[in-house]
Design an enzyme around this catalytic site. Structure first.
Site, short mmCIF file in Angstrom:
data_model
loop_
_atom_site.label_atom_id
_atom_site.label_comp_id
_atom_site.label_asym_id
_atom_site.label_seq_id
_atom_site.Cartn_x
_atom_site.Cartn_y
_atom_site.Cartn_z
N ASP A 76 16.40 -27.31 -18.80
CA ASP A 76 16.47 -28.59 -18.08
C ASP A 76 17.92 -29.03 -18.09
O ASP A 76 18.35 -29.89 -18.86
CB ASP A 76 15.57 -29.65 -18.72
CG ASP A 76 15.42 -30.89 -17.85
OD1 ASP A 76 16.04 -30.94 -16.77
OD2 ASP A 76 14.68 -31.82 -18.25
N ASN A 169 8.31 -34.83 -22.16
CA ASN A 169 8.83 -35.90 -23.01
C ASN A 169 9.70 -36.90 -22.25
O ASN A 169 10.34 -37.76 -22.85
CB ASN A 169 9.62 -35.32 -24.19
CG ASN A 169 10.83 -34.52 -23.75
OD1 ASN A 169 11.04 -34.29 -22.56
ND2 ASN A 169 11.62 -34.06 -24.70
N HIS A 170 9.71 -36.80 -20.93
CA HIS A 170 10.47 -37.76 -20.13
C HIS A 170 9.72 -39.09 -20.07
O HIS A 170 8.50 -39.12 -20.06
CB HIS A 170 10.71 -37.21 -18.72
CG HIS A 170 11.58 -35.99 -18.72
ND1 HIS A 170 11.64 -35.12 -17.66
CD2 HIS A 170 12.42 -35.49 -19.66
CE1 HIS A 170 12.49 -34.14 -17.93
NE2 HIS A 170 12.97 -34.35 -19.15
N ASN A 276 21.70 -31.97 -22.59
CA ASN A 276 21.57 -30.51 -22.36
C ASN A 276 22.65 -30.15 -21.35
O ASN A 276 22.40 -30.19 -20.14
CB ASN A 276 20.20 -30.17 -21.75
CG ASN A 276 19.09 -30.03 -22.76
OD1 ASN A 276 19.21 -30.49 -23.89
ND2 ASN A 276 18.01 -29.40 -22.37
N MET A 310 7.34 -42.17 -28.51
CA MET A 310 6.76 -43.23 -27.69
C MET A 310 6.15 -44.37 -28.51
O MET A 310 5.58 -45.30 -27.94
CB MET A 310 5.72 -42.66 -26.73
CG MET A 310 4.53 -42.00 -27.38
SD MET A 310 3.46 -41.15 -26.18
CE MET A 310 2.73 -42.52 -25.29
N HIS A 331 20.16 -35.72 -30.32
CA HIS A 331 19.69 -36.27 -29.04
C HIS A 331 18.40 -37.04 -29.18
O HIS A 331 17.91 -37.63 -28.21
CB HIS A 331 19.50 -35.15 -28.02
CG HIS A 331 18.20 -34.40 -28.10
ND1 HIS A 331 17.69 -33.92 -29.28
CD2 HIS A 331 17.32 -34.06 -27.13
CE1 HIS A 331 16.54 -33.30 -29.02
NE2 HIS A 331 16.29 -33.38 -27.74
N GLY A 334 13.54 -35.17 -32.48
CA GLY A 334 13.25 -33.74 -32.59
C GLY A 334 11.81 -33.50 -32.97
O GLY A 334 11.24 -34.19 -33.83
#
Length: 402
Positions: A76, A169-170, A276, A310, A331, A334
């Site tokens: 991605d 996971n967006h 990324n 979330m 980021h 994880g």
């Protein structure tokens, strides 16, 4: 502070780890050692959210001299975060956040959804910006220069996906900080086109002579001053820009939803960061290509975003400029288990309990994104106090997933 992980050979490059070594899977350690042993590797920095990936771990920063590994970037390309603080406060939000969530989902397609009518890209103006986002003509002209075997016949689909979230996971979120201020936040990347370009170049790299005796074929590299490297860089940097613009369009659409609900709302300047991607940087007097796969740039003063899950909240951070980490930080939290493991271990009832107080999907389709599938974000933050300082701690009240 970091610990040093022994390499697989005496010639291996240094591996500096901010994660707890006891928490890292043996397979992930093997991946790190394989990367460090490559002749082009200058060094590896391992973030506290590190976990097993394809070829290279997620949560690793790899500096290479005269080479780059597409798998060390991730499929991605340009995936990252955007956030903006508003002038709204918690007490101005409605009691029924379900209606707000519905309006967000109506404005921004999620999952496999696309825009079925043209988005006025020339009108896109990120919250807090003084001018609309420029350069759309040149950007789309760049599409016509990409790898034709990947892009042929896909211009329409790629344009329809501009300003869409995707799945996995967006997310899109409404958050509150400790003072009760409302923030908008989102996480997304280069959608289908970035994935397809990455897959193409990974396969090309596997066929090249320098990659025939690697410990892991997924670590195949392109070498500087070759046609293959030039083609990869062209497609890579375009996909990174697509991801950046995709987030900008969504943040604009998100802000428009909020403006309709709260006409007097104001916005600070937006924060945006890839996690990324590839960047050209210099360390120890050496020009290197730095791949951050699940890591943000955290140079001195750089603002960044580190999300949790979330149900657990996120952090706005300022980089401290630690060269030992190649000016990077984690980021996110994880994953601590795979999506399949999460589906087997957790139920919808678990999801409801762990996302209590958050207006979000609570169904089997997002059980793999349950907070329990992720590492503890507070522990992750505690291990990188020499990489970033916390500017704001956020907690979501609305979370939209594909």
């Amino acid at each position: 502070m970091y610990t040093t992980v022994p390499g697989s050979t005496e010639q291996s490059s240094p591996i500096r780890m901010w994660a707890d070594p006891e928490s890292v899977e043996p397979q992930a350690l093997d991946q790190l050692r394989n990367v460090a042993a490559l002749p082009w590797t200058h060094g590896v920095a391992v973030m506290p959210d590190v976990h097993l990936g394809i070829g290279a771990t997620v949560g690793s920063v790899i500096a290479m001299k005269g080479a780059v590994s597409p798998a060390a970037v991730g499929v991605d390309i340009g995936c990252g975060m955007a956030a903006v603080k508003t002038t709204l406060t918690a007490d101005q939000l409605p009691d029924n956040l379900g209606k707000l969530r519905t309006r967000i989902e109506q404005a921004i397609p999620v999952g496999r959804g696309v825009h079925h009518k043209d988005v006025r890209l020339e009108a896109v103006q990120e919250p807090g910006a003084k001018k609309p986002l420029r350069g759309w003509h040149d950007f789309w002209e760049g599409f016509d220069e990409l790898e034709p075997s990947v892009t042929r016949g896909k211009r329409g689909r790629v344009s329809e996906q501009m300003g869409t979230l995707g799945g996995g996971n967006h997310f899109l979120e409404v958050n509150l900080d400790a003072q009760g201020a409302v923030w908008l936040m989102l996480h997304s990347g280069s959608r289908g086109i970035g994935n397809q370009l990455a897959a193409h170049h990974i396969e090309v790299a596997r066929t090249l002579p320098q990659n025939q005796d690697l410990p892991d074929p997924d670590l195949a590299v392109f070498l500087a001053d070759t046609p293959q490297m030039a083609a990869y860089r062209r497609d890579l940097f375009w996909a990174q820009e697509y991801a950046r613009r995709n987030r900008a369009v969504m943040l604009w659409l998100f802000a428009e939803v909020i403006r309709k609900e709260f006409p007097k709302v104001g916005f600070d300047k937006a924060i945006s960061c890839h996690h990324n991607y590839v960047a050209e940087e210099t360390y120890d007097g050496v020009d290197v290509l730095v791949t951050r796969k699940g890591a943000i740039r955290a140079g001195g003063g750089d603002l960044g975003i580190i999300p949790g899950s979330m149900g657990t909240g996120s952090y706005i951070v300022r980089g401290l400029g630690n060269d030992a980490a190649y000016n990077s930080a984690s980021h996110g939290a994880g994953r601590r288990m795979s999506r399949n493991q999460a589906r087997k271990r957790f139920t919808v009832d678990d999801l409801k309990q762990q996302t209590k107080g958050v207006e979000c999907r609570k169904d089997p389709g997002v059980v793999d994104e349950i907070p329990g599938a992720y590492k503890d974000i507070r522990s992750v933050m505690a291990r990188q106090t020499d990489l970033v300082e916390i500017v704001a701690e956020l907690k979501q009240v609305v979370c939209v997933k594909g």
